[in-house]
Write an enzyme that holds these catalytic residues in place. Structure first.
Site, PDB file in Angstrom:
ATOM      1  N   GLY A 120     -11.845  24.147  37.416  1.00 21.82           N
ATOM      2  CA  GLY A 120     -12.801  24.953  38.153  1.00 21.82           C
ATOM      3  C   GLY A 120     -12.151  25.505  39.406  1.00 21.82           C
ATOM      4  N   GLY A 121     -12.971  26.011  40.309  1.00 19.54           N
ATOM      5  CA  GLY A 121     -12.436  26.617  41.516  1.00 19.54           C
ATOM      6  C   GLY A 121     -11.803  25.620  42.458  1.00 19.54           C
ATOM      7  CB  SER A 157     -10.954  19.726  40.957  1.00 15.17           C
ATOM      8  OG  SER A 157     -12.160  19.870  40.238  1.00 15.17           O
ATOM      9  CB  VAL A 190     -10.492  17.415  34.458  1.00 15.24           C
ATOM     10  CG1 VAL A 190     -10.561  16.052  33.777  1.00 15.24           C
ATOM     11  CG2 VAL A 190     -11.531  17.502  35.579  1.00 15.24           C
ATOM     12  CE  LYS A 250     -13.321  16.988  40.223  1.00 17.93           C
ATOM     13  NZ  LYS A 250     -14.772  16.851  40.397  1.00 17.93           N
ATOM     14  CG  ASP A 252     -21.775  18.965  42.185  1.00 20.62           C
ATOM     15  OD1 ASP A 252     -22.631  19.884  42.132  1.00 20.62           O
ATOM     16  OD2 ASP A 252     -20.588  19.152  41.867  1.00 20.62           O
TER      17      ASP A 252
END
Length: 800
Positions: A26-27, A29, A31, A46, A139
């Site tokens: 993602g923006g 991090s 995985v 991660k 989150d």
């Protein structure tokens, strides 16, 4: 020649871990599927892209990670390790084979209700365990929920979680905007209810197949969740009954007072839906109730009725909602608005208001928040429960309930109790009303059982149980629970046994119940008995409840008489036709129950109906030219505002009346108010009326600096009233500010600037959806300018 060798790519490492496969990114991090040679196992690693800016941030992050590492639960992905590599924080989790919930929804779409509930129960179990340990996720979203090979939900990524015991940095708004609870956007700290709200949105997505909020702009996403209620669509890929809808709506309630208090409470509601328990001797089994509610939902507009009641009730339950919010809610329904205004202009309410009332805002200010809320709730029932095939019986039941509400109001001791008693008595027989509308054939069967033979018929409750599987009372209570009606109101819906002694109430809720029971028995006596037997029956009810409610017989008889007089005013205002000689006519007979006095105008019992019908006919809309009707509406609104200014009403009430008058009289799509911000000097949208008006208002930011030359800036600075018939004309479109073209882009609009001491103070903006559709003649323009001037006058009044 030497044998050539095959070149192998170098193994990527992070500390001791071998990074073998990128699983997702993602923006912030990425995985990886990684291998831990020390423990000989595959893990999920991660890695955060951004470097930690300082040692304090790293310390805080590691502190939170340790809190997460202590969580051990079958529905939580365990955290093995948290560390830093080259100032990049990373987390090491158990590697769970299986897709994320977001991947599953993308590939397979929405889930059947029972499957979604079972999966969500696992998520909630994990959250509840974390909450008990003092950890809030903050989150929660489908991409942070894994579904393992056994179909079990596993919550992951507590990396930004908060430790409740120790606290954490609250300066930054943390989380994914499309799943954030409204209180976070308002700067309040995260609580367990923050995760409950996110869980509700995840559950919504499981049932619908797409997120509740699909905004690419994070600020717009936050604004929608803060200002709009989450509601499941009427049509879904898989059937979802009203009980489950109610759970979703309560989980995603914007007000924390309405929302489930904990993950465990939400889980209990879902578990009760999934595996209904035996009621232990009660007639109304959960399965029977759900079966009847499914029938109601598919037979008519029960979902629309449910949503309308729930929206009004949420406004009433919230401590933060205002006059503005209630009037906005009512204005969404044109028919409801018109009926309510006709009702508050009947003699009883008009005398309290000191003249005619033409705006809902004025009605709320004069009659009171609770009074208008209750009228709206009762009118919603009337508006949504109309069926020509059963019009007579439905009308009779509605008028009987309305009579009971008025009697309860008259019997109450105080103004506040009066409003509570009115709505309690109105909803006391909710189950009977619903059955009358949704199951007319079953009603006929129930009546046949009640009148099976002289002395051998069943009572109403037993007959309903035999036909429906549960009593009217239990059906009404079940629906009330799904609508989220207050517990005090639900308690007042329980009837007293016919032979039960009536004891003096020890708590207010029990007194409310007695008022509702007594009022409904009095209304039943007036409706179902011949007039000659009224006095005897009313005295019997007075004798039963008088001591407990501290009411004399005379008090009860006078309360019934005043209620009849009010009914005679209300019925024509509601445009309800009462047939001559019908039982409903008894509710409107103002001659007095005991003496049989002749009316002062010499009319008899049957003549009264003619008067009611004539008055109702006079209130019906007359076909007049559109401009005449618009001018009349504007003029009436001006009078409303004038009265408010004389009475020194609050500024916001006056401004809202002005917007409402324009909105209703000229049929605008939106009417917004912009005000100059003292700090920035810009003209900023504050609030308005129309579809998504609050969102639209937030986009208005008019630059008033000397260099600003767009149309909006010039109109505000010069104070020129401006009507744009077609904003798409190229040379005109060029003069519109960029923010307007991109975020509003209405084809036709009206601008009325507010000037104070020759300086821009505010702006009233109104638009329609079709080019050239705003047509304003000279008279209307003059009235609009009067309204605008009244707004300026209101500001002057506040300044002095």
């Amino acid at each position: 020649m030497p044998t050539p060798t095959t070149a192998h790519p170098p193994v990527r490492r992070l500390g001791r871990y071998e990074l073998r496969q990128l699983l997702g990114q993602g923006g912030q991090s990425a995985v990886w599927k990684a291998f831990d040679p020390r423990l000989d196992r595959e893990v999920a690693l991660k890695l955060h892209r951004a470097q930690a800016s300082d040692g304090q941030t790293l310390t805080q992050w590691l502190h939170e990670a340790r809190a997460v590492a202590r969580l051990t639960h079958p529905h939580i992905v365990p955290l093995f390790e948290a560390d830093v590599h080259d100032r990049h924080p990373y987390l090491v989790f158990e590697l769970v084979e299986g897709p994320t919930l977001s991947q599953r929804l993308r590939e397979h779409g929405a889930m059947p209700a029972a499957e979604a509930v079972r999966l969500m129960l696992g998520v909630l179990e994990g959250l509840e365990h974390a909450h008990r340990a003092g950890v809030i996720h903050r989150d929660l979203k489908p991409s942070n929920i894994l579904v393992d090979r056994d179909g079990r939900a596993r919550v992951m990524d507590f990396g930004i979680a908060v430790n409740q015991g120790q606290g954490t940095v609250q300066d930054a708004l943390v989380g994914t905007p499309g799943y954030m609870a409204p209180e976070l956007a308002q700067g309040l700290p995260a609580t367990v209810q923050t995760d409950v709200f996110a869980a509700g949105l995840v559950f919504y997505e499981m049932l619908v197949g797409v997120p509740a909020v699909r905004e690419s702009d994070p600020y717009r996403a936050l604004h929608r969740l803060t200002h709009e209620d989450v509601a499941l669509p009427a049509q879904l890929p898989h059937p979802v009954d009203d009980a489950l809808r109610a759970i979703v709506h309560r989980a995603t309630a914007r007000e924390t007072s309405v929302r489930y208090a904990s993950a465990g409470e939400l889980a209990a509601a879902l578990q009760a839906w999934l595996t209904p328990k035996d009621t232990g001797g009660q007639v109304a089994g959960h399965a029977t109730l759900e079966f009847l509610m499914r029938r109601m939902r598919h037979k008519s507009d029960f979902p629309a009725l449910t949503d309308a009641v729930a929206r009004i009730q949420r406004l009433a339950a919230s401590e933060h909602e205002s006059l503005h919010g209630l009037s906005n809610e009512i204005l969404k329904d044109v028919a409801l608005t018109n009926k309510l205004l006709r009702l508050v202009n009947s003699a009883h309410y008009r005398s309290a208001g000191g003249g005619s009332i033409s705006t809902v805002t004025r009605a709320v200010a004069l009659v009171g928040f609770a009074g208008i809320r209750n009228l709206a709730l009762s009118l919603v029932m009337l508006e949504h429960m109309q069926d020509k095939a059963h019009a007579a019986s439905l009308k009779e039941e509605y008028l009987r309930s309305l009579m009971a509400g008025n009697v309860a109001r008259e019997l109450a001791l105080s103004g506040r109790e009066a409003e509570e008693a009115f709505i309690a008595a109105m909803f006391h027989n909710l189950g009977r009303t619903l059955v009358q509308f949704y199951f007319p054939e079953e009603v006929e069967q129930i009546h046949r059982l009640m009148h099976a033979g002289r002395g051998s018929g069943l009572d109403e409750s037993a007959a309903a149980v035999q036909v429906l599987g549960l009593s009217f009372e239990e059906l009404g209570l079940g629906v009330a629970r799904h609508w989220g009606l207050p517990q005090a109101l639900q308690a007042s819906m329980r009837k007293l046994a016919a032979d039960a002694p009536v004891k003096k109430p020890s708590v207010p809720t029990e007194r409310l119940r007695l008022l509702a029971c007594a009022a409904n028995e009095l209304a039943d006596a007036v409706l179902y008995l011949e007039r000659a037997h009224h006095v005897e029956a009313l005295k019997a009810v007075a004798a039963r409840y008088g001591a407990a409610l501290e009411l004399a017989e005379r008090d009860v008889l006078e309360a019934v008489q005043r209620s009849r007089e009010r009914m005679a005013e209300m019925v024509p205002a509601l445009d309800i036709q009462v047939a001559a000689g019908s039982r409903s006519q008894r509710l409107l007979d103002t001659r007095g129950p005991a003496q049989g006095l002749q009316r002062s105008d010499g009319l008899g019992e049957h003549d009264l109906d003619t008067v009611v019908q004539t008055q109702a006919g006079e209130l019906q809309d007359v076909a007049e030219p559109a401009h005449d009707l618009a001018a009349q509406g504007l003029a009436a609104g001006i009078q409303d505002v004038s009265n408010a200014l004389v009475e020194n009403c609050k500024l916001n009430e006056v401004l809202h009346m002005i917007l409402e008058t324009m909105y209703r009289s000229l049929g605008f799509g939106h009417v917004l108010l912009c005000l100059r911000d003292a700090r920035s000097g810009m003209m900023i949208g504050r609030y308005g009326l129309g579809r998504d008006a609050e969102q639209l208002a937030a986009r208005f930011r008019i630059d008033l600096s000397p260099t600003a030359t767009d149309l909006f800036a010039l109109v505000c600075k010069k104070g020129v009233d401006t009507l744009i018939s077609d904003a798409r004309v190229p040379n005109l479109a060029e003069r519109l500010p960029e923010w307007y073209r991109r975020q509003v882009d209405a084809p036709t609009f009206l601008l009325l600037p507010l000037m104070l001491r020759q300086a821009p103070l505010g702006l009233i903006y109104a638009d329609k959806a079709r080019s050239g559709s705003i047509s304003i003649d000279e008279r209307e323009l003059s009235l609009l300018r009067t309204l605008r001037n009244q707004a300026v006058m209101a500001f002057k009044q506040v300044a002095h």
